[in-house]
Design a protein around this motif. Sequence first.
Motif, mmCIF file in Angstrom:
data_model
loop_
_atom_site.group_PDB
_atom_site.id
_atom_site.type_symbol
_atom_site.label_atom_id
_atom_site.label_comp_id
_atom_site.label_asym_id
_atom_site.label_seq_id
_atom_site.Cartn_x
_atom_site.Cartn_y
_atom_site.Cartn_z
ATOM 1 N N LEU A 60 0.839 -1.191 0.000
ATOM 2 C CA LEU A 60 0.000 0.000 0.000
ATOM 3 C C LEU A 60 0.881 1.251 0.000
ATOM 4 C CD1 LEU A 60 -2.539 -0.892 2.840
ATOM 5 C CD2 LEU A 60 -2.949 -1.066 0.389
ATOM 6 N N GLY A 61 0.222 2.392 -0.043
ATOM 7 C CA GLY A 61 0.917 3.662 0.096
ATOM 8 C C GLY A 61 1.318 4.243 -1.241
ATOM 9 N N SER A 62 1.508 5.551 -1.238
ATOM 10 C CA SER A 62 1.831 6.262 -2.465
ATOM 11 C C SER A 62 2.408 7.625 -2.115
ATOM 12 C CB SER A 62 0.577 6.438 -3.324
ATOM 13 O OG SER A 62 -0.325 7.344 -2.699
ATOM 14 N N LEU A 63 2.719 8.386 -3.127
ATOM 15 C CA LEU A 63 3.143 9.767 -2.906
ATOM 16 C C LEU A 63 2.036 10.551 -2.219
ATOM 17 C CD1 LEU A 63 4.849 10.468 -6.352
ATOM 18 C CD2 LEU A 63 5.955 9.825 -4.201
ATOM 19 N N ASN A 64 0.798 10.264 -2.582
ATOM 20 C CA ASN A 64 -0.332 11.006 -2.008
ATOM 21 C C ASN A 64 -0.510 10.715 -0.526
ATOM 22 O OD1 ASN A 64 -0.965 12.037 -4.568
ATOM 23 N ND2 ASN A 64 -2.259 10.289 -5.050
ATOM 24 N N SER A 65 -0.389 9.449 -0.141
ATOM 25 C CA SER A 65 -0.715 9.051 1.229
ATOM 26 C C SER A 65 0.252 9.627 2.252
ATOM 27 C CB SER A 65 -0.745 7.523 1.342
ATOM 28 O OG SER A 65 0.543 6.975 1.084
ATOM 29 N N HIS A 66 1.483 9.917 1.837
ATOM 30 C CA HIS A 66 2.502 10.342 2.803
ATOM 31 C C HIS A 66 3.002 11.759 2.567
ATOM 32 C CE1 HIS A 66 2.437 6.146 3.902
ATOM 33 N NE2 HIS A 66 3.295 6.377 4.868
ATOM 34 N N ARG A 67 2.428 12.460 1.617
ATOM 35 C CA ARG A 67 2.931 13.788 1.263
ATOM 36 C C ARG A 67 2.898 14.749 2.455
ATOM 37 N NH1 ARG A 67 -0.275 14.772 -3.008
ATOM 38 N NH2 ARG A 67 1.219 13.755 -4.394
ATOM 39 N N SER A 68 1.815 14.731 3.209
ATOM 40 C CA SER A 68 1.687 15.650 4.335
ATOM 41 C C SER A 68 2.734 15.353 5.404
ATOM 42 C CB SER A 68 0.278 15.550 4.935
ATOM 43 O OG SER A 68 0.152 16.375 6.062
ATOM 44 N N LEU A 69 2.921 14.086 5.743
ATOM 45 C CA LEU A 69 3.926 13.704 6.737
ATOM 46 C C LEU A 69 5.320 14.095 6.274
ATOM 47 C CD1 LEU A 69 5.071 12.226 9.200
ATOM 48 C CD2 LEU A 69 4.889 10.092 7.900
ATOM 49 N N ILE A 70 5.642 13.805 5.025
ATOM 50 C CA ILE A 70 6.972 14.131 4.512
ATOM 51 C C ILE A 70 7.183 15.638 4.533
ATOM 52 C CG2 ILE A 70 8.537 13.932 2.548
ATOM 53 C CD1 ILE A 70 6.936 11.412 1.727
ATOM 54 N N GLY A 71 6.131 16.394 4.178
ATOM 55 C CA GLY A 71 6.237 17.843 4.210
ATOM 56 C C GLY A 71 6.517 18.370 5.601
#
Length: 326
Positions: A83-94
């Motif tokens: 699972l997971g993608s650029l979309n799912s973790h973008r906020s956390l990475i930001g």
Amino acid sequence: MPSPQHLLLKQFLTAATGPLARRRPSLTGLRLALEVGSLFQFLPWGVHLESQTVEGMAAEWIRPTGAPAHRVLLYLHGGGYVLGSLNSHRSLIGALAQRCQLNALAIDYRKAPDYPFPAALDDARLAYRWLLGQGYQPHDIIIAGDSAGGGLALALLIALRDNQEPLPAAAIGLSPWTDLALSTATIRRVAHEELQLLEALTMRGWGGQYAADLSLAHPLISPVQAELHDLPPLLLQVSDAEVLCDDVLGFAGKAQLAGVPVTLQTFEGLVHWWHLFWRVVPEARQALDKVATFTQRIWAAQAEAARIVAGAQRPKTAAPRLRARL
């Protein structure tokens, strides 16, 4: 004691596990649900997004205002390798990039079961080599990831070391998945709580999909099984209530015995993936702040080492001679 915000989050997630357990949604359904949930995840103010292609992979730069251009955080998202993608973790990475003042490169590595091991590891290694090809220096790169992405980051270190490739400055594992076998003892420990038990059993299945025909004890699948010598400094965070807690503690202890500088930070009573909810859970913000402190120490140690080397290499001037008095 976890915060009231975390307790509300846990109640919500627990209420959602019942229907999920009964319906047994398909992997496609789970992926879709995660993408829908990502619609409510936003980048922090002052962080900018830039699409990128890395060796044929979809990727993106997440750039905080004012971050130095020469340093980068290579981030590998979690999601059980399926699972997971650029979309799912973008906020956390930001949020992480902003606190650490690092430009972050996130990649959409290939997922099991369509692409089992070593696809994800190969993609992570390609991304790291791509950064080197772009002129970034290994000592200016930190690799990070959460859950399966954290395990993948550790596996990448081991693969680079074994291939005698230059290692990054450090690595960060947010509740990293270090042992895909998830022992029976772990299952028994969490069996009293529906949310954790469902999570453990589900992850066990995902681990098998990622390993495919290989043993879960393969050292690049379960990094805790690897030799852990000669790795760069590590930061590992985990909650004592997580399914992965015992394995993270075991990995940290083994790495320390091998001489690896390990910073282990434990939290009390938090659910797995609590970092993703940094906007509402204060413990998540505290954890990300601790990551920023760790990265600052890495750069400070590099600067001090460079100062010492420069001092040792500076030519010594001869002491002035004193003219003897007649």
